[in-house]
Design a protein around this motif. Structure first.
Motif, mmCIF file in Angstrom:
data_model
loop_
_atom_site.group_PDB
_atom_site.id
_atom_site.type_symbol
_atom_site.label_atom_id
_atom_site.label_comp_id
_atom_site.label_asym_id
_atom_site.label_seq_id
_atom_site.Cartn_x
_atom_site.Cartn_y
_atom_site.Cartn_z
ATOM 1 N N LYS A 113 0.803 -1.224 0.000
ATOM 2 C CA LYS A 113 0.000 0.000 0.000
ATOM 3 C C LYS A 113 0.834 1.271 0.000
ATOM 4 O O LYS A 113 0.361 2.328 -0.417
ATOM 5 C CB LYS A 113 -0.973 -0.025 1.186
ATOM 6 C CG LYS A 113 -2.007 -1.140 1.056
ATOM 7 C CD LYS A 113 -2.878 -1.293 2.301
ATOM 8 C CE LYS A 113 -3.855 -2.460 2.134
ATOM 9 N NZ LYS A 113 -4.677 -2.674 3.338
ATOM 10 N N VAL A 116 0.945 2.656 -3.391
ATOM 11 C CA VAL A 116 -0.257 3.408 -3.770
ATOM 12 C C VAL A 116 -0.121 4.857 -3.316
ATOM 13 O O VAL A 116 -0.464 5.791 -4.054
ATOM 14 C CB VAL A 116 -1.521 2.757 -3.177
ATOM 15 C CG1 VAL A 116 -2.770 3.561 -3.546
ATOM 16 C CG2 VAL A 116 -1.663 1.306 -3.652
ATOM 17 N N THR A 170 -7.755 1.836 0.362
ATOM 18 C CA THR A 170 -6.686 1.518 -0.586
ATOM 19 C C THR A 170 -7.234 1.338 -1.989
ATOM 20 O O THR A 170 -6.698 1.890 -2.963
ATOM 21 C CB THR A 170 -5.951 0.244 -0.155
ATOM 22 O OG1 THR A 170 -5.423 0.424 1.155
ATOM 23 C CG2 THR A 170 -4.833 -0.107 -1.118
ATOM 24 N N ASP A 171 -8.296 0.547 -2.115
ATOM 25 C CA ASP A 171 -8.821 0.250 -3.447
ATOM 26 C C ASP A 171 -9.386 1.490 -4.124
ATOM 27 O O ASP A 171 -9.243 1.671 -5.338
ATOM 28 C CB ASP A 171 -9.887 -0.840 -3.347
ATOM 29 C CG ASP A 171 -9.294 -2.212 -3.040
ATOM 30 O OD1 ASP A 171 -8.080 -2.286 -2.759
ATOM 31 O OD2 ASP A 171 -10.045 -3.201 -3.075
ATOM 32 N N HIS A 174 -6.289 3.358 -5.218
ATOM 33 C CA HIS A 174 -5.573 2.631 -6.264
ATOM 34 C C HIS A 174 -6.269 2.800 -7.604
ATOM 35 O O HIS A 174 -5.633 3.103 -8.628
ATOM 36 C CB HIS A 174 -5.483 1.150 -5.877
ATOM 37 C CG HIS A 174 -4.499 0.357 -6.672
ATOM 38 N ND1 HIS A 174 -3.884 -0.773 -6.193
ATOM 39 C CD2 HIS A 174 -4.019 0.507 -7.935
ATOM 40 C CE1 HIS A 174 -3.074 -1.275 -7.094
ATOM 41 N NE2 HIS A 174 -3.143 -0.523 -8.176
ATOM 42 N N VAL A 182 0.368 2.679 -10.252
ATOM 43 C CA VAL A 182 0.967 2.048 -9.069
ATOM 44 C C VAL A 182 2.045 1.058 -9.499
ATOM 45 O O VAL A 182 3.136 1.016 -8.912
ATOM 46 C CB VAL A 182 -0.111 1.380 -8.201
ATOM 47 C CG1 VAL A 182 0.526 0.689 -6.996
ATOM 48 C CG2 VAL A 182 -1.136 2.411 -7.733
ATOM 49 N N PRO A 199 -5.559 -4.015 -6.917
ATOM 50 C CA PRO A 199 -6.184 -3.618 -5.648
ATOM 51 C C PRO A 199 -6.507 -4.845 -4.803
ATOM 52 O O PRO A 199 -6.552 -5.979 -5.302
ATOM 53 C CB PRO A 199 -7.462 -2.897 -6.095
ATOM 54 C CG PRO A 199 -7.194 -2.468 -7.500
ATOM 55 C CD PRO A 199 -6.320 -3.542 -8.085
#
Length: 394
Positions: A113, A116, A170-171, A174, A182, A199
């Motif tokens: 992460k 990201v 995160t998703d 991303h 990324v 992701p």
């Protein structure tokens, strides 16, 4: 049986979980660090980034010869990897290092992460994303575990991503940045064994057998470039078709009845201890970010787990820190950067895969005992101050 991902969602509200959330055999046998060869900085750093010794194919060469890391002070099961290095802050090359399986590939879990965040901040510097932009949680973007309130802005999502290891945050980030942006964090450094493109929900959907794209191709594991981008986009479309609770149920069934460790290497984002350590060194010492983006990065990464577990922190030696950890079914990973008060810059990357424990967070103390042993071996008693730096310091 207490299911791993349900436990993660619940324990994510508690202390440590909140903070988290092919391969060359090492031939060195000693445990005392040696001084690695110093090389001049590249003449054209924009074409050959500092600290990345590349082969003719453009890929980062294997880890420089370094002594084997001291054995873990406490038992750790499964396949293990460690890279601990003191980094020259000007050239970004390792000065002293120890390692165990530094070039072996491991699943990263949530440790990915931080890439990201770096990609997000590049987009921020380019004027393509605002820290005040707000997002709602939808069926399409909700991942497993806890998730942010509707209307959370980009800055707060980035903090939740690192501090809380929030998968939905995160998703969202991303996908907003772009899957390929990324992955470009690794590709730009020649990290050819590092995959950062999926992701979180994508790899769980694939592992649960729910992605028709993933099920229908044998090309994913070895894919790169345009092929990987295309397949990742299709897997991502597959992943957004399911409710998160359905994915959770199917994933529980998979782990209860069909789990195979090799599947982790097919579906997860991946790296090696040495490649991840290289990424961390660049992330903190040569990120290319503006001062305002650096400030954002430093504040968010300082909230990641690891500083309190370092012996150097307990001794009052840590002047700056950034870290990220991750855990999965039989997987545990940690990485970090620290600058000591007497001027040493260190990176570490710990990886465990195939642990005896299905829920691996209780292995954290043992993991950091090994990381600390590696740092002690690299620094040693009475190590001289590192050369003065012209790079950025968190």
């Amino acid at each position: 049986m207490v299911r791993f991902y349900l436990a993660r969602a619940l324990l994510g509200l508690l202390t440590l979980a909140l903070l988290l959330c092919g391969c060359r055999r090492d031939e060195a046998t000693g445990t005392s660090p040696v001084v690695l060869e110093r090389r001049d900085p590249p003449a054209t750093p924009e074409l050959a980034p500092a600290g990345t010794a590349r082969g003719e194919d453009g890929c980062l060469l294997p880890a420089p010869h370094a002594p084997k890391a001291p054995p873990p002070p406490f038992h750790l099961s499964g396949r293990l990897g460690l890279w601990v290095a003191e980094i020259d802050p000007v050239t970004l090359r390792p000065l002293r290092a120890v390692g165990t399986n530094p070039d072996s590939v491991f699943p990263l879990a949530s440790t990915y992460k931080q890439a990201v965040l770096w990609a997000l901040l590049r987009e921020y510097d380019a004027g393509r994303i605002s820290p005040t932009r707000r997002f709602n949680v939808t069926r399409q973007n909700q991942s497993l575990g806890s998730y942010p309130f509707d209307g959370t802005n980009v800055h707060d999502l980035s903090l939740r991503m690192i501090r809380n290891s929030d998968n939905t945050a995160t998703d969202i980030l991303h996908r907003t940045v772009g899957l390929d942006k990324v992955q470009a964090v690794a590709d730009g450094l020649g990290l050819c064994h590092t995959r950062l493109i999926l992701p979180t929900r994508d790899w769980w959907v694939a592992q649960a057998g729910l992605s028709a794209t993933f099920n229908g191709t044998a090309r994913w594991a070895g894919a790169s470039g345009e092929t990987r981008r295309r397949l990742a986009g299709l897997i991502d479309q597959d992943a957004q078709a399911y409710r998160a609770d359905y994915v959770q149920r199917k994933l529980d069934e998979y782990f209860d009845h069909r789990y195979a460790p090799d599947d982790d290497l097919r579906v997860h984002n991946l790296s090696t201890p040495y490649e991840l350590g290289t990424l961390v060194a660049h992330e903190f010492l040569r990120s290319g970010l503006s001062p305002r983006a650096l400030k954002w990065q430093q504040e968010v990464m300082a909230s990641g787990y690891g500083r309190s577990a370092l012996k150097a922190e307990k001794a009052g030696r840590v002047a700056a820190f950034g870290g990220k950890g991750g855990n999965g079914w039989r997987i545990l990973t940690y990485s970090g950067y620290l600058r000591t008060r007497d001027g040493h810059h260190l990176v570490y990357a710990f990886m465990q895969h195939g642990a005896d424990q299905t829920y691996t967070l209780p292995n954290t103390r043992r993991a950091f005992a090994w990381i600390n042993a590696g740092i002690d071996a690299v620094l040693g008693p009475g190590t001289a101050r590192a050369p003065a730096s012209t790079g950025h310091h968190p």
